[in-house]
Design a protein around this motif. Structure first.
Motif, short mmCIF file in Angstrom:
data_model
loop_
_atom_site.label_atom_id
_atom_site.label_comp_id
_atom_site.label_asym_id
_atom_site.label_seq_id
_atom_site.Cartn_x
_atom_site.Cartn_y
_atom_site.Cartn_z
N UNK A 13 15.43 -0.27 0.56
CA UNK A 13 14.22 -0.77 0.08
C UNK A 13 14.21 -0.98 -1.54
N UNK A 14 13.61 -2.06 -1.96
CA UNK A 14 13.46 -1.94 -3.36
C UNK A 14 11.90 -1.12 -3.95
N UNK A 15 11.62 -1.11 -5.08
CA UNK A 15 10.70 -0.22 -5.46
C UNK A 15 9.43 -0.71 -5.23
N UNK A 16 9.21 -2.06 -5.10
CA UNK A 16 8.17 -2.68 -4.73
C UNK A 16 7.60 -2.49 -3.13
N UNK A 17 8.84 -2.51 -2.44
CA UNK A 17 8.56 -2.23 -0.90
C UNK A 17 7.94 -0.84 -0.40
N UNK A 18 8.31 -0.16 -1.59
CA UNK A 18 8.18 1.33 -1.39
C UNK A 18 6.87 1.64 -1.81
N UNK A 19 6.39 1.04 -3.03
CA UNK A 19 4.90 1.12 -3.62
C UNK A 19 3.90 0.45 -2.77
N UNK A 20 4.12 -0.67 -2.13
CA UNK A 20 3.43 -1.20 -1.36
C UNK A 20 3.10 -0.21 0.10
N UNK B 221 -0.73 7.04 0.59
CA UNK B 221 0.12 8.08 0.21
C UNK B 221 0.30 8.48 -1.19
N UNK B 222 0.59 9.65 -1.45
CA UNK B 222 0.86 9.98 -2.78
C UNK B 222 2.48 10.33 -3.00
N UNK B 223 2.95 10.05 -4.03
CA UNK B 223 4.11 10.41 -4.43
C UNK B 223 4.51 11.22 -5.60
N UNK B 224 5.61 11.79 -5.76
CA UNK B 224 5.81 12.25 -7.14
C UNK B 224 7.18 11.71 -7.53
#
Length: 191
Positions: A30-37, A44-47
């Motif tokens: 996955x690319x960063x945009x897919x994960x962010x979406x 969901x929050x992330x660190x």
């Protein structure tokens, strides 16, 4: 791209494996945009490790500066590279299988030492690559393997890695564990 710069060959170009032993990396595809979406859609929050923002590291220069510019110019570049890396990984697996088979024919064990028949290995195309694939796990680099192949006629040539030593002796390459340096003090008197 970092490994391409390090002359790492197929092993480096295939990238980080999605599964290795007990480590599983499910987000590599996955690319960063897919994960962010996904995170946004599911609230969901992330660190994020703060070192990811610093461009002091080569990996981050590629991630934060160079690859986004390449992607602007060549849409879908990231996905194409992932596809190529998958193919390289499969080719590497196939090559590793062949090298293992051929290695068993040219390597013999004598006590704790390994002996490689240099005459046979030099009969293969790309002998230096073949030798590198054998000796890489012992800490020898590609340039050393090229030198070893070119030293096949000079008995007595010696090559070192951090933990091993290779001796060229009468058409054979002998791999031994490197002895710890002797710290004995010796006094020599006279002129």
């Amino acid at each position: 791209f970092l490994n391409l710069n390090r002359k790492s060959g197929l092993n480096g170009l295939k990238g980080i494996p999605m599964i290795r032993n007990y480590i599983i990396r499910p987000f590599l595809a996955l690319d960063i945009q897919e994960i962010s979406d996904y995170l946004l859609e599911h609230s969901l929050t992330h660190r994020e490790d703060r070192s990811n923002k610093s461009n002091d590291y080569g990996r981050n220069k590629w991630r934060n500066i160079l690859l986004p510019e390449i992607e602007k110019e060549f849409r879908g570049f990231g996905k194409s590279v992932q596809g190529s890396m998958h193919i390289l990984s499969q080719e590497n697996d196939l090559l590793s299988e062949f090298i293992q088979e051929k290695s068993e024919q040219i390597i013999s064990k004598k006590g704790n030492d390994l002996s490689v028949d240099l005459q046979t290995i030099t009969s293969y195309p790309q002998a230096d690559v073949f030798l590198y694939r054998i000796l890489d796990k012992y800490g020898f680099n590609y340039d050393q393997c090229q030198q070893m192949i070119h030293s096949t006629t000079s008995s007595g040539a010696v090559f070192h890695s951090k933990t091993y030593v290779v001796l060229i002796d009468r058409g054979s390459l002998i791999l031994q564990t490197q002895n710890e340096p002797n710290s004995t003090k010796v006094e020599v008197s006279g002129p």
